[in-house]
Design a protein around this motif. Structure first.
Motif, PDB file in Angstrom:
ATOM      1  N   VAL A   1       3.321  -7.159   1.287  1.00  0.00           N
ATOM      2  CA  VAL A   1       2.723  -5.865   1.642  1.00  0.00           C
ATOM      3  C   VAL A   1       3.658  -4.774   1.126  1.00  0.00           C
ATOM      4  O   VAL A   1       4.864  -4.846   1.344  1.00  0.00           O
ATOM      5  N   VAL A   2       3.113  -3.792   0.405  1.00  0.00           N
ATOM      6  CA  VAL A   2       3.976  -2.733  -0.118  1.00  0.00           C
ATOM      7  C   VAL A   2       3.487  -1.347   0.268  1.00  0.00           C
ATOM      8  O   VAL A   2       2.308  -1.113   0.510  1.00  0.00           O
ATOM      9  N   SER A   3       4.452  -0.430   0.303  1.00  0.00           N
ATOM     10  CA  SER A   3       4.169   0.984   0.546  1.00  0.00           C
ATOM     11  C   SER A   3       4.015   1.704  -0.783  1.00  0.00           C
ATOM     12  O   SER A   3       4.163   1.106  -1.842  1.00  0.00           O
ATOM     13  N   ALA A   4       3.750   3.008  -0.722  1.00  0.00           N
ATOM     14  CA  ALA A   4       3.676   3.836  -1.931  1.00  0.00           C
ATOM     15  C   ALA A   4       5.089   4.021  -2.484  1.00  0.00           C
ATOM     16  O   ALA A   4       6.068   3.947  -1.752  1.00  0.00           O
ATOM     17  N   MET A   5       5.172   4.250  -3.792  1.00  0.00           N
ATOM     18  CA  MET A   5       6.471   4.374  -4.454  1.00  0.00           C
ATOM     19  C   MET A   5       7.221   5.617  -3.984  1.00  0.00           C
ATOM     20  O   MET A   5       6.712   6.731  -4.086  1.00  0.00           O
ATOM     21  N   GLY A   6       8.453   5.424  -3.521  1.00  0.00           N
ATOM     22  CA  GLY A   6       9.323   6.546  -3.165  1.00  0.00           C
ATOM     23  C   GLY A   6       8.626   7.580  -2.309  1.00  0.00           C
ATOM     24  O   GLY A   6       8.105   7.272  -1.243  1.00  0.00           O
ATOM     25  N   LYS A   7       8.598   8.807  -2.802  1.00  0.00           N
ATOM     26  CA  LYS A   7       8.031   9.917  -2.033  1.00  0.00           C
ATOM     27  C   LYS A   7       6.597  10.239  -2.477  1.00  0.00           C
ATOM     28  O   LYS A   7       6.125  11.375  -2.331  1.00  0.00           O
ATOM     29  N   ALA A   8       5.891   9.235  -3.034  1.00  0.00           N
ATOM     30  CA  ALA A   8       4.558   9.473  -3.592  1.00  0.00           C
ATOM     31  C   ALA A   8       3.592  10.034  -2.545  1.00  0.00           C
ATOM     32  O   ALA A   8       2.823  10.957  -2.828  1.00  0.00           O
ATOM     33  N   THR A   9       3.623   9.475  -1.331  1.00  0.00           N
ATOM     34  CA  THR A   9       2.692   9.935  -0.295  1.00  0.00           C
ATOM     35  C   THR A   9       2.978  11.396   0.070  1.00  0.00           C
ATOM     36  O   THR A   9       2.042  12.199   0.218  1.00  0.00           O
ATOM     37  N   ASP A  10       4.267  11.732   0.173  1.00  0.00           N
ATOM     38  CA  ASP A  10       4.617  13.126   0.486  1.00  0.00           C
ATOM     39  C   ASP A  10       4.092  14.073  -0.598  1.00  0.00           C
ATOM     40  O   ASP A  10       3.621  15.171  -0.298  1.00  0.00           O
ATOM     41  N   ALA A  11       4.181  13.645  -1.860  1.00  0.00           N
ATOM     42  CA  ALA A  11       3.712  14.489  -2.966  1.00  0.00           C
ATOM     43  C   ALA A  11       2.201  14.728  -2.860  1.00  0.00           C
ATOM     44  O   ALA A  11       1.707  15.828  -3.107  1.00  0.00           O
ATOM     45  N   LEU A  12       1.464  13.691  -2.432  1.00  0.00           N
ATOM     46  CA  LEU A  12       0.011  13.824  -2.288  1.00  0.00           C
ATOM     47  C   LEU A  12      -0.320  14.781  -1.143  1.00  0.00           C
ATOM     48  O   LEU A  12      -1.230  15.611  -1.255  1.00  0.00           O
ATOM     49  N   ILE A  13       0.420  14.653  -0.052  1.00  0.00           N
ATOM     50  CA  ILE A  13       0.187  15.537   1.097  1.00  0.00           C
ATOM     51  C   ILE A  13       0.466  16.986   0.695  1.00  0.00           C
ATOM     52  O   ILE A  13      -0.276  17.905   1.054  1.00  0.00           O
ATOM     53  N   LYS A  14       1.504  17.174  -0.110  1.00  0.00           N
ATOM     54  CA  LYS A  14       1.848  18.522  -0.572  1.00  0.00           C
ATOM     55  C   LYS A  14       0.689  19.127  -1.394  1.00  0.00           C
ATOM     56  O   LYS A  14       0.347  20.297  -1.221  1.00  0.00           O
TER      57      LYS A  14
END
Lengths: 405, 405
Positions: free
Chosen positions: B38-51
């Motif tokens: 099971v993996v998460s999004a790369m690095g800060k990818a989710t934060d970038a999308l929220i931004k």
């Protein structure tokens, strides 16, 4: 009226641009239309994803590439729906699968086989603006698939067909020109063009529209508008030749457009032993190397040796050189000459079918201006010439003037 | 043996890191295990999308946010599968929906209700390494949903439960410590910790594991390994207290850990008319503002006026100030005093249930060192104190020494 809009990557490259599109879509909805909108990935997002995969390997798995590449469009549909809702419009985003776009074929180059538009219709009936991820569908095993680069045009036209609506493609050019305005400054924007002519122009390198999308539009009679501005409708309508003829505002010309394709190289294979097997061998090698062979012509036939020529995109140069080495090694007297300094100039027009004078007029212009060509090929509605690269623009200009484009 | 691995954003931040994980997974597979990852999004990818979404609006639509945020994990599963295939391992990526993870609840904070593991089992049986997108599932209407931040831990534990396998969480810390090593340099890494103790530590702010994941592990008896290195297994195993007792290598301590939570503010509401309705009013307002109220205590009661205190995260400061203004405007003599200069120090241990001496030992330490505290609250296996911010580290150190952590 159901209108399917499509916005490409440049049009949705920033959240500011997405907000502007949302405002425009809102006005279209307020005018009483049912609105479906197909979007591509933001800016160069897809290229960035491909680059990541290529950091791992030169040959990434196709199924996984499809999943990877499909995420860009899913981000855009979410953001556009958020923008529409922020403006007070009810909106819903749908992936290709949720929009009922069924595909078949190889991963990374699937084609649409069916659209189950019930879900979209239900959402339209409840007053929603429906935002669909372009470039993607779902295959028989439930995997996300992509339609090849430029596939969002195809998604939009296919949806318009399934919904019996119109299609409007918003892009970074303001319409279809008879000739590239960068080549010929007097180029005229066409208010109308037929599916067949547009398809020829697309395949011949005009690059504004994905040819498969135009083909699909022609097959199912979907009227396609191509333009840039989000306000005034001053782009080009791609429709049937009958509809164009009905429209008295426009006189049908013999020649609709001229295109220049500089991404062309010509290969002359000289003194190869005349034998179908030998020719087949070359094209088989080319196909296996993924070379997209375009014009083929037989130049010269003697009893034992023949010559022929073909063209392909400049990007296939490296693969081509390898084939040349093999052929020259195998046949003692054969030359495999690659000429990258050529350009393809094509004229396109429905009028070519019935108007036999066009070809002779073309040759007259070339003769009067002392321009020689290397190769010629014709289809029902187009004539393509290979000329020296330095002459390409001049030839296109001469044709544009002669045929009043 | 089926082993479910989980890698967080930091672990998959670059394609190089993804390649290293692929190599490690290959070794685990070669050792004869069935591997799900099971993996998460790369690095800060989710934060970038929220931004991006927040560039459009402060309050983006939740359904659309779920779709937007779910794309990060889908990119990672594709890239990891590409890496595994490049190394010669058969692998397949599955979205939460394809992995059979059914969710229910509000968008952005769904919870897993069921896992249909048939698809994963089928792929495992055919020898594949199965790569699953963490943090996401699919709800009853077929929309992609997310499980809240840190939800990938929950995905991994839930899958391990459904597959009757073990769970290994790889993160950027090398195990669970009795106390944060940045606070107390002699901190000891725990080879084992019970679900209950870990849950308390997680809720109390240790932050290594998502509490819901630990809770799920405890409920279904899934053994969870938490560690950093991709080689030697020197992290911490979260398991049942019975299993830990069976393991003679470890003596069970009264206190397992100390946690410090600096993201704490304390509010004293003084001289409010004594009336259940008035207290309810404040907490109702807090709930509506999304304030996560933690410790509550009644300080002082007289016949007509009372005081009470509560704590909440520092991030809720702005909302809290608004409530304070309203309360002070409504009640003439009431003060709503916000104190952001506090820290919560908690001790956790199964031993607290049966060992009545712990609290008195704790108070003795505080008295001997002349440390006062503002608030205290206890649960079955934890005691939490609110102390001045400047004293937090000192108190934790004293406890760590006293309880030999």
């Amino acid at each position: 009226m159901i209108i399917v809009h499509k916005y490409g990557g440049t049009s949705v490259a920033t959240t500011e641009k997405i907000m502007n599109i949302a405002k425009y879509l809102g006005r279209v909805k307020d005018a009483g239309n049912d609105v479906v909108v197909v979007v591509s990935a933001m800016g160069k997002a897809t290229d960035a994803l491909i680059k990541l995969a290529h950091e791992i390997t030169e040959n990434p798995d196709s199924r996984e590439m499809d999943r990877l590449m499909s995420t860009g469009e899913q981000q855009t549909i979410s953001l556009l729906s958020i923008a529409l809702k922020t403006l007070g419009y009810d909106a819903i985003s749908l992936t290709g699968a949720q929009a009922g776009i069924k595909t078949i074929g190889h991963y990374m180059k699937n084609r649409i086989v069916d659209i189950d538009a019930e879900s979209i219709k239900k959402h339209l009936d409840s007053g929603k603006i429906v935002v669909v991820a372009g470039f993607q569908g779902v295959n028989e095993v439930g995997d996300v698939t992509t339609l090849g680069r430029g596939g969002s045009d195809t998604s939009a036209v296919a949806l318009a067909s399934a919904l019996k609506g119109k299609c409007e493609i918003y892009t970074d050019v303001d319409g279809i020109y008879s000739i590239d305005p960068r080549v010929y400054s007097d180029a005229k924007k066409l208010p109308f063009i037929s599916y067949d002519e547009m398809m020829e122009l697309a395949y011949l390198g005009a690059g504004v529209m994905e040819p498969r999308a135009v083909e699909l539009g022609g097959k199912y009679g979907v009227e396609i508008y191509v333009g840039k501005s989000l306000g005034e409708k001053n782009g080009t309508i791609i429709t049937s030749i009958e509809k164009i003829k009905e429209n008295k505002k426009m006189e049908q010309k013999v020649i609709t457009g001229v295109s220049i394709n500089e991404n062309t190289i010509m290969v002359n294979v000289e003194e190869i032993p005349t034998n179908a097997q030998n020719v087949y061998e070359i094209f088989e090698k080319a196909e296996k190397s993924g070379i997209n062979v375009d014009m083929i012509s037989q130049n010269d036939v003697s009893s034992h040796h023949g010559s022929f020529a073909f063209t392909c995109p400049k990007t296939d140069m490296a693969a081509l050189e390898k084939i040349g080495e093999k052929i020259e090694a195998k046949y003692e007297n054969t030359s495999f000459i690659i000429n990258p300094y050529v350009t393809k100039v094509s004229i396109v027009g429905i009028g070519l079918i019935s108007n036999v004078g066009v070809a002779s007029k073309m040759f007259k212009i070339l003769a009067e201006n002392d321009i020689s060509f290397h190769q010629i090929s014709t289809s029902e509605i187009s004539i393509s010439l290979i000329v020296d690269e330095v002459m390409g623009k001049r030839v296109a200009e001469l044709f544009a003037k002669e045929f009043d484009l």
